[in-house]
Design an enzyme around this catalytic site. Structure first.
Site, PDB file in Angstrom:
ATOM      1  CE  LYS A  53      -4.336  -1.893   1.448  1.00 39.76           C
ATOM      2  NZ  LYS A  53      -4.695  -2.530   2.877  1.00 39.76           N
ATOM      3  CE  LYS A  70      -5.713  -8.743  -4.935  1.00 38.71           C
ATOM      4  NZ  LYS A  70      -5.755  -7.811  -3.957  1.00 38.71           N
ATOM      5  CE  LYS A 111     -11.390  -0.906  -2.008  1.00 39.23           C
ATOM      6  NZ  LYS A 111     -11.484  -2.340  -1.857  1.00 39.23           N
TER       7      LYS A 111
HETATM    8  P1  ADP Z   1      -9.339  -4.296  -3.208  1.00 42.10           P
HETATM    9  O1  ADP Z   1      -7.843  -5.119  -3.782  1.00 42.10           O
HETATM   10  O2  ADP Z   1     -10.116  -3.985  -4.498  1.00 42.10           O
HETATM   11  O3  ADP Z   1      -9.092  -3.148  -2.419  1.00 42.10           O
HETATM   12  P2  ADP Z   1      -9.970  -5.824  -0.933  1.00 42.10           P
HETATM   13  O4  ADP Z   1      -8.565  -5.838  -0.461  1.00 42.10           O
HETATM   14  O5  ADP Z   1     -11.042  -4.756  -0.199  1.00 42.10           O
HETATM   15  O6  ADP Z   1      -9.872  -5.301  -2.508  1.00 42.10           O
HETATM   16  O7  ADP Z   1     -10.542  -7.033  -0.911  1.00 42.10           O
HETATM   17  C1  ADP Z   1     -11.717  -7.740  -0.445  1.00 42.10           C
HETATM   18  C2  ADP Z   1     -11.737  -9.272  -0.443  1.00 42.10           C
HETATM   19  O8  ADP Z   1     -11.779  -9.648  -1.838  1.00 42.10           O
HETATM   20  C3  ADP Z   1     -10.823  -9.858  -0.039  1.00 42.10           C
HETATM   21  O9  ADP Z   1     -10.896 -11.244   0.819  1.00 42.10           O
HETATM   22  C4  ADP Z   1      -9.478 -10.248  -1.116  1.00 42.10           C
HETATM   23  O10 ADP Z   1      -8.859 -11.369  -0.942  1.00 42.10           O
HETATM   24  C5  ADP Z   1     -10.820 -10.454  -2.192  1.00 42.10           C
HETATM   25  N1  ADP Z   1     -10.179  -9.861  -3.527  1.00 42.10           N
HETATM   26  C6  ADP Z   1      -9.981  -8.664  -3.940  1.00 42.10           C
HETATM   27  N2  ADP Z   1      -9.484  -8.577  -4.972  1.00 42.10           N
HETATM   28  C7  ADP Z   1      -9.415  -9.858  -5.471  1.00 42.10           C
HETATM   29  C8  ADP Z   1      -8.965 -10.532  -6.645  1.00 42.10           C
HETATM   30  N3  ADP Z   1      -8.705  -9.817  -7.525  1.00 42.10           N
HETATM   31  N4  ADP Z   1      -8.737 -11.723  -6.994  1.00 42.10           N
HETATM   32  C9  ADP Z   1      -9.240 -12.647  -5.821  1.00 42.10           C
HETATM   33  N5  ADP Z   1      -9.656 -12.081  -4.631  1.00 42.10           N
HETATM   34  C10 ADP Z   1      -9.794 -10.578  -4.444  1.00 42.10           C
END
Ligand code: ADP
Ligand code: TRP
Length: 339
Positions: free
Chosen positions: A112, A205, A208
């Site tokens: 981050k 990956k 957001k």
């Molecule tokens: P972002 O990466 O969009 O900020 P979060 O970190 O809030 O998403 O992730 C929320 C949940 O969704 C977590 O359990 C995370 O492991 C899963 N997740 C987020 N992005 C992915 C992805 N591209 N593939 C698989 N799981 C994901």
């Protein structure tokens, strides 16, 4: 006794296909396999959402999304992290056994800070894994389903629970944790490998923070635009297309039902008719597949947005249940450390 399953999702933005296939789909399945608790990690979200009205709205929308996607409050407990005040106490007490060196090597913190170019990161972001470990340990969780990116956090939770148990429970043996029970139960991690990482529009990956998402509940037009912008290569329409490193192919595989994907796969691999086998055609298939897969959830989402009182009732009763699970754990903790 039924297994206790726990997981959380931060209310830090719009949910996307990665959140669904990497996390929420599994949560919904698991509600039939044990005592499931799911929460909206709105304390965690404060590390990135700095506007009160927005924080409140995203918390609400995340709850609505869970319900629209199939979480059934009669079978699973859905609550807001901030409705269980015991979490703050456990967070502090747990912090007294957490080695700083662990936090210094946390991938999520480093990622981050590097991705966003944060010059002077805050304590809250640094301490994030401690709050997450408290979330897990507070409810005596047996199983914590998460995406692969969260594995290290789970390992920390297990390590710190072990440290705590060894420090405060005479005779606790980490090799044989059943013999003398610890204050904390050690949870196991559960990731689903085939969909562990959902690719975003650019092939990285989906996240957001990379601006490469296909959203679950954005207006359809916007979703269509997002799908049209999925990165492809320059293979001509009538040629067989490569399947490696192709986010469009991987997304089709996730979103389309099995028989429809088998047809798409054949067309993808053979090339052939330039009118039907160009990337534009496959993007159309993906959009159609998305509408089929999420049409019902989207309608339910819109309905629930109009009924905040009902959502609020669900969250309030979820919080009550969650606090009942937390009560004996926090009692053991206070007792163990001398509070
Ligand atoms: P972002 O990466 O969009 O900020 P979060 O970190 O809030 O998403 O992730 C929320 C949940 O969704 C977590 O359990 C995370 O492991 C899963 N997740 C987020 N992005 C992915 C992805 N591209 N593939 C698989 N799981 C994901
Ligand atoms: N850190 C998780 C994420 O970004 C969300 C989360 C917070 C969580 N506390 C948790 C997940 C406890 C599982 C268990 O996705």
């Amino acid at each position: 006794m039924a297994q206790r399953i726990l997981s959380g999702v931060q209310s830090s933005g719009r949910l996307h296909l990665g959140n669904y296939y990497g996390a929420i789909r599994e949560f919904v399945r698991l509600q039939d396999e044990g005592e499931a608790l799911y929460f909206i990690a709105n304390y965690h979200a404060l590390t990135s959402v700095r506007d009160a009205a927005l924080a409140r709205r995203l918390t609400f929308e995340t709850a609505v999304a869970f319900l629209a996607l199939g979480l059934d409050p009669a079978r699973a407990t859905l609550f807001r992290q901030s409705d269980v005040p015991e979490i703050g106490e456990l967070y502090w007490v747990l912090g007294t056994v957490v080695p700083l060196s662990n936090l210094h090597r946390a991938h999520s913190f480093k990622d981050k800070v590097n991705n966003k170019g944060i010059e002077d990161p805050e304590f809250g972001l640094f301490a994030y894994p401690v709050l997450m470990a408290a979330d897990i340990l507070l409810y005596d969780s047996d199983v914590v389903p998460v995406g692969r990116d969260q594995r290290q956090h789970l390992e920390f939770a297990r390590d710190w629970a072990t440290k705590f148990n060894m420090r405060y429970v005479p005779g606790y043996d980490p090799q044989e944790p059943e013999r003398v029970p610890g204050v904390f139960k050690l949870p196991s991690v559960r990731t689903r490998d085939e969909t562990a990482v959902v690719p975003g529009r650019d092939g990285q990956k989906m996240s957001k923070s990379y601006g490469n998402t296909v959203d679950l509940f954005a207006p359809e037009r916007e979703v269509e635009k997002q799908i049209k912008s999925v990165k492809t290569d320059s293979t001509p329409p009538d040629q067989p297309k490569p399947t490696e490193n192709q986010p469009l192919y991987q997304l089709l595989k996730l979103v389309l039902p099995e028989p429809a994907f088998a047809d798409a796969d054949r067309a993808w691999r053979t090339g052939g008719d330039p009118k039907t086998n160009g990337y534009g055609y496959f993007k159309g298939l993906l959009f159609e597949g998305y509408r089929q897969a999420f049409g019902t959830a989207r309608a339910r989402y819109d309905e629930l947005l109009q009924d905040p009182a009902e959502v609020e009732r669900t969250l309030a009763s979820g919080a009550q249940r969650a606090r009942a699970f937390a009560a004996p754990v926090i009692r053991r903790v206070r007792d163990a450390v001398g509070l």
